[in-house]
Write a protein that holds these residues in place. Structure first.
Motif, PDB file in Angstrom:
ATOM      1  N   GLY A 152      17.560 107.924 -38.894  1.00 49.53           N
ATOM      2  CA  GLY A 152      18.700 107.070 -39.185  1.00 49.53           C
ATOM      3  C   GLY A 152      19.819 107.788 -39.927  1.00 49.53           C
ATOM      4  N   LYS A 190      22.507 107.437 -43.579  1.00 51.56           N
ATOM      5  CA  LYS A 190      22.917 106.769 -44.811  1.00 51.56           C
ATOM      6  C   LYS A 190      24.061 107.541 -45.435  1.00 51.56           C
ATOM      7  CE  LYS A 190      19.402 109.028 -47.713  1.00 51.56           C
ATOM      8  NZ  LYS A 190      18.246 108.798 -48.600  1.00 51.56           N
ATOM      9  N   ASP A 237      16.771 103.646 -40.110  1.00 50.02           N
ATOM     10  CA  ASP A 237      17.863 102.715 -39.823  1.00 50.02           C
ATOM     11  C   ASP A 237      19.194 103.443 -39.870  1.00 50.02           C
ATOM     12  OD1 ASP A 237      19.272 101.949 -42.733  1.00 50.02           O
ATOM     13  OD2 ASP A 237      17.187 102.582 -42.872  1.00 50.02           O
ATOM     14  N   ASP A 238      20.152 102.902 -39.121  1.00 52.10           N
ATOM     15  CA  ASP A 238      21.520 103.402 -39.131  1.00 52.10           C
ATOM     16  C   ASP A 238      22.347 102.480 -40.021  1.00 52.10           C
ATOM     17  OD1 ASP A 238      23.924 104.599 -38.625  1.00 52.10           O
ATOM     18  OD2 ASP A 238      24.163 103.752 -36.631  1.00 52.10           O
ATOM     19  N   ASP A 283      21.334 100.443 -42.328  1.00 47.66           N
ATOM     20  CA  ASP A 283      20.620  99.161 -42.372  1.00 47.66           C
ATOM     21  C   ASP A 283      20.512  98.469 -41.014  1.00 47.66           C
ATOM     22  OD1 ASP A 283      20.213  99.399 -45.153  1.00 47.66           O
ATOM     23  OD2 ASP A 283      22.168  98.495 -45.561  1.00 47.66           O
ATOM     24  N   LEU A 284      21.026  99.076 -39.962  1.00 47.58           N
ATOM     25  CA  LEU A 284      20.939  98.477 -38.628  1.00 47.58           C
ATOM     26  C   LEU A 284      20.016  99.308 -37.742  1.00 47.58           C
ATOM     27  CD1 LEU A 284      24.721  97.675 -38.046  1.00 47.58           C
ATOM     28  CD2 LEU A 284      22.923  96.072 -38.721  1.00 47.58           C
ATOM     29  N   PRO A 285      19.464  98.692 -36.684  1.00 49.28           N
ATOM     30  CA  PRO A 285      18.676  99.484 -35.737  1.00 49.28           C
ATOM     31  C   PRO A 285      19.534 100.541 -35.072  1.00 49.28           C
ATOM     32  CG  PRO A 285      18.264  97.133 -35.422  1.00 49.28           C
ATOM     33  CD  PRO A 285      19.442  97.256 -36.354  1.00 49.28           C
ATOM     34  N   LEU A 286      18.926 101.670 -34.758  1.00 46.37           N
ATOM     35  CA  LEU A 286      19.623 102.775 -34.113  1.00 46.37           C
ATOM     36  C   LEU A 286      19.779 102.475 -32.627  1.00 46.37           C
ATOM     37  CD1 LEU A 286      20.659 105.673 -34.782  1.00 46.37           C
ATOM     38  CD2 LEU A 286      18.422 106.502 -34.021  1.00 46.37           C
ATOM     39  N   GLU A 287      21.005 102.561 -32.111  1.00 40.91           N
ATOM     40  CA  GLU A 287      21.228 102.363 -30.679  1.00 40.91           C
ATOM     41  C   GLU A 287      20.585 103.529 -29.927  1.00 40.91           C
ATOM     42  OE1 GLU A 287      24.834 102.248 -27.365  1.00 40.91           O
ATOM     43  OE2 GLU A 287      25.301 102.376 -29.512  1.00 40.91           O
ATOM     44  N   GLN A 336       8.240  98.080 -35.449  1.00 43.13           N
ATOM     45  CA  GLN A 336       9.012  98.486 -34.280  1.00 43.13           C
ATOM     46  C   GLN A 336       8.518  97.765 -33.018  1.00 43.13           C
ATOM     47  OE1 GLN A 336      11.732  99.237 -32.715  1.00 43.13           O
ATOM     48  NE2 GLN A 336      11.952 101.250 -33.736  1.00 43.13           N
ATOM     49  N   ASN A 350      14.009  97.554 -32.925  1.00 39.50           N
ATOM     50  CA  ASN A 350      14.016  97.299 -34.361  1.00 39.50           C
ATOM     51  C   ASN A 350      14.158  98.595 -35.154  1.00 39.50           C
ATOM     52  OD1 ASN A 350      13.512  94.600 -33.698  1.00 39.50           O
ATOM     53  ND2 ASN A 350      11.290  94.894 -33.791  1.00 39.50           N
ATOM     54  N   VAL A 351      14.166  98.445 -36.463  1.00 37.23           N
ATOM     55  CA  VAL A 351      14.152  99.586 -37.367  1.00 37.23           C
ATOM     56  C   VAL A 351      12.705 100.040 -37.536  1.00 37.23           C
ATOM     57  CG1 VAL A 351      14.563 100.337 -39.738  1.00 37.23           C
ATOM     58  CG2 VAL A 351      16.232  98.868 -38.582  1.00 37.23           C
TER      59      VAL A 351
END
Length: 635
Positions: free
Chosen positions: A53, A55, A480-481, A483-487, A518, A595-596
């Protein structure tokens, strides 16, 4: 026509992954384990791993981009990060970005280079707006070393105690060299027993006098001394800006400004003095490009490299120790004689060129760059020494990858672990939004979807300067990207299971490791009809072996970190899903994490395969008795 069916056809198993993305050839003929396309999956150690991810390092900035990013070293090996955000160059103090230089051009690109000598550990910065020297022990006090009679504004690199400079505004095709820094009394001035203060106090503050009248100077080898009740107390330092004494006193020194503060262990009974050396880098040093009318060894130089009239974009060090000047349509090589009195300056190639000055990097394996001399067919190339002839020659790398899918007009190259990273953008993007992960050893390319302008690796941490904001991010950290799931997605080869028959597959099997949070959707695409969802791999399902856990660190891309800070538990899975397909000629698999959380797969299998009559796939059939030009059928 008689239909036949059999269950004796062997299953199609992919036991490991070593090929990365193959997007140049037909998807039917690429290696079985290759991806025809993928985003944010990395081929690593026989498996395909969901990338880490992102941060923020410090506070996120406003819209814009980072136009300079670098890692300097202090004398004890600890690092200092520098970045240019808009008009300001800042350094990271461990928790926030602090101003160092202000008033630069908003979009001015800057170059940095490190240099260590007896005088300390430095980072030099040059650009069209100025020439600066950072003493890495005091990163907040840069020294403006520009001197119009001694040096220039442009781009620099430092090698063998000499600065090389190019991209001078008044001479875009000239390669300049500075004095070789001799690190002796010809460039160091010694000041002995400078008066600091009289007796009767414990703490003394002030500024050493070497700065008076010359802002370009810096000091080193500083000592303070005075008599106290216990005897002679001596303060010394080792290049870190901290003064320590033989009796327990404390102090600090700023090598750039000369500001000091010393606190003796007791009240002084004699006057206080300081002894030190100072240097001015623009006098016979890294920032002095002057030379005598009859040039002497070790002095500055300039070599014209005018072929084609295009500017020198970058200067890199080859495996033979020569300097390779990369331009838009050609390259020069400069070889300096051992006595520094002669040189060979000549055109190296006319069939190579860079799209941007950061689109190359010099490594111990050779000089990597993207060759865009033919703009419709960019090629990843390395200048490497031929083991037979010992000549440095260009070799094209990764022929399986279609580099023409990307725009390299703002490209940047960086080393990270086993990869050379190429920052670029998709053809429809305004700013860099892709990183091509090129593994020289395994000959693989993977694609990561981060908006990066440039990168710095610091230990296990990889930081990128953003191409869309005045921010720095740590990537491949956590799952996470922001706090979001990674595309992300992974699309495998299109398999023709039987050359002489149509097929059906009734089961899919996957094996790897997964985070309990996940979930990964599985799609199939038969005969290019589009991907259809057929099932989901879940980290909380019964086929996950919770008795076999592994603690994985936050920085798990690269040399896998087991244990350590910010660890998560992942578990082995081996699962089978039932699917229903029509009869097909070819089939492809797509995986999309939702998901993350960590996910990888080290094998998958098309299982329980049926074969049918030798016919065209339904979507490719055409009614018979067509007219002669094939445009209509006879109903």
């Amino acid at each position: 026509m008689q239909t036949y069916k059999t269950t004796s056809m062997p299953n199609k198993q992919i036991p490991f992954f070593k090929s990365g993305v193959h997007n140049l050839l037909d998807p039917e003929v690429i290696p079985n384990d290759a991806a025809l396309d993928a985003l944010n999956f990395i081929t690593q150690d026989g498996k395909t791993v969901l990338a880490g991810g992102r941060k923020s390092l410090g506070a996120e900035g406003a819209a814009g981009s980072v136009t300079g990013f670098w890692k300097g070293y202090k004398v004890d090996g600890t690092t200092v990060l520098y970045a240019k955000f808009g008009t300001v160059v800042k350094y990271y103090d461990g928790s926030a970005w602090q101003n160092a230089i202000t008033g630069l051009g908003e979009n001015t690109e800057v170059t940095f280079s490190n240099y260590s000598s007896l005088a300390g550990a430095f980072t030099y910065m040059n650009c069209s707006d100025g020439y600066y020297k950072f003493i890495n022990a005091n990163p907040g006090s840069p020294i403006d070393i520009y001197n119009s009679s001694k040096n220039f504004k442009g781009f620099i690199t430092i090698d063998r105690s000499r600065a090389l400079l190019w991209n001078r505004d008044k001479d875009k095709t000239g390669l300049y060299g500075s004095y070789i820094d001799r690190q002796d009394s010809t460039v160091y001035t010694t000041v002995s027993a400078e008066a600091i203060g009289s007796s009767g106090s414990t703490t003394y503050t002030g500024t050493l006098t070497f700065k008076a009248g010359n802002a370009r100077r810096s000091c080193h080898a500083v000592t303070f001394t005075a008599t106290v009740g216990a005897g002679t107390e001596l303060f010394s330092e080792i290049g870190m800006g901290v003064l320590t004494s033989n009796f327990g006193g404390t102090g600090t020194i700023n090598y750039a400004t000369g500001a000091y503060s010393v606190t003796f262990s007791a009240v002084t009974t004699s006057s206080v003095t300081a002894t030190y050396q100072w240097e001015d880098s623009s006098v016979k040093g890294i920032a002095d490009f002057s030379k005598s009318s009859t040039r002497l060894a070790g002095e500055g130089f300039v070599f014209p490299q005018d072929e084609g009239g295009d500017a020198i974009l970058n200067v890199l060090i080859g495996q033979d120790g020569n300097y390779y000047s990369m331009k838009s349509h050609s390259a020069y090589t400069l070889s300096l004689d051992a006595d520094d009195l002669g040189a060979t300056n000549e055109v190296y190639r006319k069939d190579m060129g860079l799209p941007f000055f950061r689109a190359a990097i010099s490594t111990n394996k050779g000089i990597f760059f993207i060759n865009t001399s033919n703009p419709t067919k960019p090629e990843m190339t390395i200048l490497v020494r031929n083991t037979a002839t010992l000549a440095v020659e260009p070799v094209v790398l990764f022929p399986q990858f279609k580099f023409s899918n990307y725009d390299f007009s703002k490209a940047f190259f960086a080393n990270y672990d086993r990869w050379v990273m190429v920052f670029c953008k998709t053809l429809d993007a305004d700013n860099n939004n892709r990183i091509l992960m090129c593994n020289m050893k395994d000959k693989t390319v993977d694609i990561v979807g981060y908006a990066g302008k440039m990168a710095v690796q610091d230990g296990q941490h990889l930081y990128i300067g953003s191409s869309v904001s005045k921010s720095v991010y740590e990537i491949f950290s956590g799952f996470d990207d922001m706090d979001l799931p990674l595309e992300s997605y992974w699309q495998g080869k299109e398999f023709v299971l039987h050359e002489d028959a149509l097929s059906k597959v009734r089961r899919l099997r996957f094996k790897g490791s997964i985070d309990p949070d996940q979930a990964v959707e599985v799609y199939i695409n038969t005969d290019e009809t589009g991907y259809q969802l057929v099932g989901t791999i879940r980290g909380n399902a019964s086929y996950v072996n919770y008795a076999d856990s592994q603690a994985i660190g936050a920085n798990y891309i690269g040399e896998t970190q087991i244990g350590g800070d910010s660890t998560s538990s992942i578990y082995k899975y081996f699962m089978e899903m039932k699917i229903r397909t029509g009869k097909f000629r070819k089939i492809g698999i797509q995986l999309i994490p939702l998901n993350v959380g960590y996910f990888d797969f080290d094998s998958y299998e098309l299982w329980d395969i049926l074969t049918f009559e030798n016919r065209m796939p339904r979507g490719n059939r055409q009614k018979q008795r067509v007219n002669i030009n094939g445009s209509s059928t006879n109903q």
